[in-house]
Design a protein around this motif. Structure first.
Motif, short mmCIF file in Angstrom:
data_model
loop_
_atom_site.label_atom_id
_atom_site.label_comp_id
_atom_site.label_asym_id
_atom_site.label_seq_id
_atom_site.Cartn_x
_atom_site.Cartn_y
_atom_site.Cartn_z
N LEU A 129 0.82 -1.21 0.00
CA LEU A 129 0.00 0.00 0.00
C LEU A 129 0.86 1.26 0.00
N GLU A 130 1.86 1.30 0.87
CA GLU A 130 2.65 2.51 1.03
C GLU A 130 3.72 2.68 -0.07
N SER A 131 4.11 1.59 -0.71
CA SER A 131 5.15 1.70 -1.74
C SER A 131 4.60 2.21 -3.07
N GLN A 132 3.29 2.09 -3.27
CA GLN A 132 2.70 2.60 -4.51
C GLN A 132 2.55 4.11 -4.43
N SER A 133 2.57 4.78 -5.57
CA SER A 133 2.45 6.24 -5.58
C SER A 133 1.01 6.71 -5.45
N LEU A 134 0.04 5.85 -5.78
CA LEU A 134 -1.36 6.25 -5.75
C LEU A 134 -1.80 6.63 -4.33
N ARG A 135 -2.54 7.75 -4.27
CA ARG A 135 -3.14 8.17 -3.01
C ARG A 135 -4.60 8.53 -3.28
N ASN A 136 -5.28 7.62 -3.95
CA ASN A 136 -6.66 7.86 -4.36
C ASN A 136 -7.63 7.25 -3.35
N ARG A 137 -8.90 7.17 -3.72
CA ARG A 137 -9.92 6.67 -2.81
C ARG A 137 -9.69 5.20 -2.46
N TYR A 138 -9.10 4.44 -3.38
CA TYR A 138 -8.82 3.02 -3.09
C TYR A 138 -7.69 2.89 -2.07
N TYR A 139 -6.75 3.81 -2.13
CA TYR A 139 -5.70 3.84 -1.11
C TYR A 139 -6.33 4.08 0.26
N LEU A 140 -7.23 5.05 0.34
CA LEU A 140 -7.86 5.37 1.62
C LEU A 140 -8.69 4.20 2.14
N MET A 141 -9.40 3.52 1.23
CA MET A 141 -10.20 2.37 1.64
C MET A 141 -9.30 1.26 2.18
N ASN A 142 -8.23 0.95 1.46
CA ASN A 142 -7.32 -0.12 1.90
C ASN A 142 -6.60 0.25 3.19
N ARG A 143 -6.30 1.55 3.36
CA ARG A 143 -5.68 2.00 4.60
C ARG A 143 -6.60 1.69 5.79
N PHE A 144 -7.88 1.96 5.62
CA PHE A 144 -8.85 1.68 6.68
C PHE A 144 -8.98 0.18 6.93
N LEU A 145 -9.07 -0.63 5.85
CA LEU A 145 -9.24 -2.07 6.01
C LEU A 145 -8.06 -2.70 6.74
N LEU A 146 -6.85 -2.22 6.44
CA LEU A 146 -5.66 -2.73 7.14
C LEU A 146 -5.70 -2.34 8.62
N GLU A 147 -6.06 -1.09 8.91
CA GLU A 147 -6.15 -0.65 10.30
C GLU A 147 -7.24 -1.43 11.04
N GLN A 148 -8.32 -1.73 10.34
CA GLN A 148 -9.41 -2.50 10.95
C GLN A 148 -8.95 -3.91 11.32
N GLU A 149 -8.19 -4.56 10.42
CA GLU A 149 -7.67 -5.90 10.71
C GLU A 149 -6.70 -5.86 11.89
N GLU A 150 -5.87 -4.83 11.92
CA GLU A 150 -4.90 -4.71 13.03
C GLU A 150 -5.63 -4.51 14.36
N TYR A 151 -6.69 -3.73 14.33
CA TYR A 151 -7.48 -3.51 15.56
C TYR A 151 -8.11 -4.82 16.04
N GLU A 152 -8.72 -5.57 15.11
CA GLU A 152 -9.34 -6.85 15.48
C GLU A 152 -8.30 -7.83 16.01
N HIS A 153 -7.11 -7.79 15.39
CA HIS A 153 -6.03 -8.68 15.82
C HIS A 153 -5.58 -8.34 17.24
N LYS A 154 -5.31 -7.07 17.50
CA LYS A 154 -4.83 -6.66 18.83
C LYS A 154 -5.88 -6.92 19.90
N LEU A 155 -7.14 -6.71 19.54
CA LEU A 155 -8.22 -6.91 20.49
C LEU A 155 -8.33 -8.38 20.89
#
Length: 470
Positions: A129-155
């Motif tokens: 995600l971070e290595s690609q240059s795109l910072r479009n709406r799909y980047y924002l969606m994937n950023r959220f989905l990754l953070e959501q998985e990390e939250y569920e994992h830590k919980l």
């Protein structure tokens, strides 16, 4: 079978996809029926030739040459082929997105409580995600989905340690606000064309106010692009928003957005410029032309290597308004091969005629204009309007009066034409009919007629009409 979903999909397949599908269908994991393979081979071979060759009965004879036709069984074979192709398309689409791939793996490993495998999938997803240059709406969606998985994992592994709730909330906020602004932009654009439709914008005003207060949100290119776009289109009197939108497009669009998104940003900017030019602000002709020059240079205005006739024509029109004749001629020559082949000759002739007209070469312009009858309603009207002006300026009064009458009938019959645009051209016809009786040596008559032109609204070719009276 000719009009089936299966036929439509097979027709759309590229050569590479056909090769891969042949392998896919041969795999027992995806298909265990040889009749499905034979049907696919038959369709690939005969579909490009004629619709007549894809009748179910003809396909059956090829697949089951020694058996009587069975429509129910044939439909079953078609169904299994359709499902196999759909599964292939879904699989290739999913596997093409490396981030989504890793998000899904992270979710699977998290649920299986495979700590090491989860950490690897999450890390790879984040790296992709971070290595690609795109910072479009799909980047924002994937950023959220990754953070959501990390939250569920830590919980799932700790109840007392800190978790990434703030990071997840920020990512969700950026994504959802961008999506809301995107939809609101679409609603506004649609309403401008179809004003009978009323939209409920929900919490949009609160979102706009929140964005103004939290200016750091605009550091996200996707959110900033949608925000500046919406504010510029809804508050055209505030040039600041368009200035920021223009700056973002020229500095970041190519790097941060995909080709479809870049095209949409360019078209939004050009529509804004067109509205300003229609209000008499010619400075926006120069700004629009800068978008066209950049857009054809970097391919932003091309879709599947094709430029639409409207984009092509608008580029020429903006150039002519500020006297950039040489650029317009070079543009036609250099980019004509990007027009659809069936329209190419007529669009080239149409736009060359505009150049000849503006340069005062009425003979060449008239010859080109009378060579084609355009299938596009608006192009037809513009072509007829150019002929009106040529007949007036060359004092071909009989031809002018005849064309005014035929154009009036043409407009009356075109119910699909935008009412405001239709009224503008109807008023042009009325004004030109009156203009024929104005005494050019009578100052009072000329002043009165000039006042009539200025007060008539909407009115096509107002600038040209005032020039004739003056």
């Amino acid at each position: 079978m000719q009009k089936s979903v299966l036929t439509e999909i097979v027709r759309s397949l590229q050569k590479k996809e056909i090769r891969e599908l042949n392998k896919w269908l041969q795999s027992p994991s995806h298909n265990q029926r040889q009749d499905v393979v034979r049907l696919f081979d038959y369709m690939v071979k005969y579909l490009p030739l004629s619709d007549e060759t894809v009748k179910k009965e003809a396909a059956w004879k090829n697949i089951f040459p020694s058996e009587p036709y069975d429509d129910a069984f044939m439909r079953q074979v078609m169904y299994f082929l359709l499902k196999a192709i759909e599964e292939y398309l879904v699989f290739t689409d999913f596997m093409g997105d490396k981030v989504q791939n890793q998000v899904s793996l992270a979710r699977i490993f998290r649920k299986r409580k495979l700590e090491k495998a989860y950490r690897q999938a999450y890390r790879l997803g984040n790296d992709h995600l971070e290595s690609q240059s795109l910072r479009n709406r799909y980047y924002l969606m994937n950023r959220f989905l990754l953070e959501q998985e990390e939250y569920e994992h830590k919980l799932s592994i700790t109840q007392n340690d800190s978790v990434n709730l703030q990071e997840m909330a920020n990512a969700f906020e950026n994504w959802i606000m961008t999506e809301k602004l995107l939809v609101s932009n679409a609603m506004f654009a649609h309403y401008k064309v179809y004003q009978k439709i009323q939209y409920n914008h929900g919490f949009l005003q609160e979102l706009l106010s929140y964005t103004e207060r939290k200016n750091e949100l605009l550091a996200q290119p996707a959110l900033a692009a949608q925000y500046y776009s919406y504010m510029a289109m809804t508050q055209p009197q505030e040039d600041t928003y368009f200035d920021l939108f223009e700056k973002l497009i020229f500095s970041e669009a190519e790097l941060r957005f995909n080709q479809v998104e870049v095209l949409q940003l360019y078209m939004t900017a050009l529509n804004y410029c067109a509205a300003k030019v229609n209000q008499g602000n010619l400075d926006y002709c120069r700004r629009a032309l800068a978008f066209y020059k950049k857009g054809v240079e970097n391919g932003a205005l091309l879709e599947n290597n094709t430029i639409t006739r409207y984009t092509f024509g608008n580029a020429v029109a903006f150039a002519l308004k500020i006297g950039e004749f040489e650029w317009a001629e070079n543009f036609i020559e250099n980019f004509k091969h990007h027009l659809e082949e069936r329209q190419r000759d007529s669009i080239i002739n149409f736009n060359l005629s505009r150049i000849y007209f503006e340069k005062g070469d009425f003979e060449k312009a008239q010859r080109l204009l009378t060579r084609f009858e355009y299938d596009d309603m608006l192009f037809n009207i513009i072509a007829k309007t150019m002929l009106l002006k040529i007949y007036y300026e060359t004092e071909e009064i009989d031809a002018l009066e005849s064309l005014l009458d035929s154009m009036r009938i043409y407009l009356r019959r075109k119910e699909a034409l935008d009412p405001t645009r239709k009224a503008a051209f109807k008023n042009l016809i009325s004004i030109m009919k009156k203009m024929l009786s104005v005494n050019v040596f009578s100052r009072p008559q000329k002043e009165k007629f000039k006042e009539l032109i200025q007060q008539t609204n909407p009115l096509a070719e107002k600038e040209w009409l005032l020039k004739q009276v003056t």
